[in-house]
Design a protein around this motif. Sequence first.
Motif, PDB file in Angstrom:
ATOM      1  N   THR B  13      13.697  55.246  45.841  1.00  0.00           N
ATOM      2  CA  THR B  13      13.987  56.507  45.185  1.00  0.00           C
ATOM      3  C   THR B  13      13.425  56.519  43.773  1.00  0.00           C
ATOM      4  O   THR B  13      12.997  55.491  43.246  1.00  0.00           O
ATOM      5  N   ASP B  18      20.363  60.474  42.342  1.00  0.00           N
ATOM      6  CA  ASP B  18      21.682  59.983  42.747  1.00  0.00           C
ATOM      7  C   ASP B  18      21.590  59.573  44.212  1.00  0.00           C
ATOM      8  O   ASP B  18      21.041  60.317  45.038  1.00  0.00           O
ATOM      9  N   LYS B  19      22.151  58.412  44.534  1.00  0.00           N
ATOM     10  CA  LYS B  19      22.088  57.940  45.919  1.00  0.00           C
ATOM     11  C   LYS B  19      23.409  57.279  46.312  1.00  0.00           C
ATOM     12  O   LYS B  19      24.163  56.818  45.461  1.00  0.00           O
ATOM     13  N   ARG B  63      27.963  54.695  36.005  1.00  0.00           N
ATOM     14  CA  ARG B  63      27.091  55.386  36.964  1.00  0.00           C
ATOM     15  C   ARG B  63      27.362  54.923  38.399  1.00  0.00           C
ATOM     16  O   ARG B  63      26.985  55.605  39.347  1.00  0.00           O
ATOM     17  N   ILE B  78      25.690  55.907  43.361  1.00  0.00           N
ATOM     18  CA  ILE B  78      25.052  55.566  42.097  1.00  0.00           C
ATOM     19  C   ILE B  78      24.398  56.812  41.518  1.00  0.00           C
ATOM     20  O   ILE B  78      23.556  57.443  42.164  1.00  0.00           O
ATOM     21  N   ASN B  79      24.800  57.175  40.309  1.00  0.00           N
ATOM     22  CA  ASN B  79      24.235  58.333  39.616  1.00  0.00           C
ATOM     23  C   ASN B  79      23.111  57.899  38.681  1.00  0.00           C
ATOM     24  O   ASN B  79      23.100  56.777  38.167  1.00  0.00           O
ATOM     25  N   LEU B  81      19.941  56.952  38.662  1.00  0.00           N
ATOM     26  CA  LEU B  81      19.400  55.626  38.929  1.00  0.00           C
ATOM     27  C   LEU B  81      18.400  55.189  37.876  1.00  0.00           C
ATOM     28  O   LEU B  81      17.576  55.971  37.388  1.00  0.00           O
ATOM     29  N   GLU B  82      18.459  53.894  37.526  1.00  0.00           N
ATOM     30  CA  GLU B  82      17.561  53.288  36.543  1.00  0.00           C
ATOM     31  C   GLU B  82      16.760  52.176  37.216  1.00  0.00           C
ATOM     32  O   GLU B  82      17.152  51.655  38.263  1.00  0.00           O
ATOM     33  N   ASP B  85      18.442  49.042  38.342  1.00  0.00           N
ATOM     34  CA  ASP B  85      19.365  49.084  39.490  1.00  0.00           C
ATOM     35  C   ASP B  85      18.702  48.535  40.752  1.00  0.00           C
ATOM     36  O   ASP B  85      19.380  48.324  41.764  1.00  0.00           O
ATOM     37  N   SER B  86      17.397  48.320  40.687  1.00  0.00           N
ATOM     38  CA  SER B  86      16.692  47.768  41.844  1.00  0.00           C
ATOM     39  C   SER B  86      17.244  46.390  42.156  1.00  0.00           C
ATOM     40  O   SER B  86      17.273  45.496  41.303  1.00  0.00           O
ATOM     41  N   LEU B 112      17.558  48.308  47.481  1.00  0.00           N
ATOM     42  CA  LEU B 112      17.318  49.521  46.694  1.00  0.00           C
ATOM     43  C   LEU B 112      16.147  49.288  45.756  1.00  0.00           C
ATOM     44  O   LEU B 112      16.134  48.327  44.999  1.00  0.00           O
ATOM     45  N   VAL B 114      14.013  51.313  42.829  1.00  0.00           N
ATOM     46  CA  VAL B 114      13.949  52.491  41.968  1.00  0.00           C
ATOM     47  C   VAL B 114      12.574  52.524  41.309  1.00  0.00           C
ATOM     48  O   VAL B 114      12.179  51.561  40.627  1.00  0.00           O
TER      49      VAL B 114
END
Lengths: 114, 115
Positions: B13, B18-19, B63, B78-79, B81-82, B85-86, B112, B114
């Motif tokens: 993403t 957001d996911k 988040r 998760i809001n 995403l940064e 966050d991967s 995940l 990002v």
Amino acid sequence: DQQVKQNSPSLSVQEGRISILNCDYTNSMFDYFLWYKKYPAEGPTFLISISSIKDKNEDGRFTVFLNKSAKHLSLHIVPSQPGDSAVYFCAASASGTSYGKLTFGQGTILTVHP
Amino acid sequence: DTAVSQTPKYLVTQMGNDKSIKCEQNLGHDTMYWYKQDSKKFLKIMFSYNNKELIINETVPNRFSPKSPDKAHLNLHINSLELGDSAVYFCASSRQGLAGGGEQFFGPGTRLTVL
């Protein structure tokens, strides 16, 4: 602050020989220790555990030794088999703290050669 | 007859999106967890729920919001995403009240990424 450490990133062993994986911890409140095994693209699976009231626990080819004074535990696999090749994580918890909180080491990659 | 399942297995993403990641266990366990495995391969606990009640929250950014609609499910939303966050996110479950934490059963993980 890494409270559980596995200082050997990798270990290579010949099939049929012994594999010894080591783990050190710093938190004296830890009283329950576990070993998990992880294959690529899968979640960790439980292997064996030991309570701090014991110094050894055995399950088939797997034996875990605990040395509380040294804050050290080890996992012995005898005899090692190619299917044992995986990442092994050591984990620890402290009873009386939040439910089931496990602190993991960074893992040791075990490769067993045929 | 998967014990702990997660969806999706892979999630790619863009930053800022957001996911959600879903987790379900069919073991009848009372306690569920979310772990994050970062690029250095450390597995670190994020949250734990016992019978739908939050019991562990390990200094995770706001988040991240876990939701437990019932004791068999623990979802992670998760809001915003940064890049950081991967990671691979693992769900796990265990029985309540085991001395010393006890054995936890893990799902297969969600990778995940990002961008």
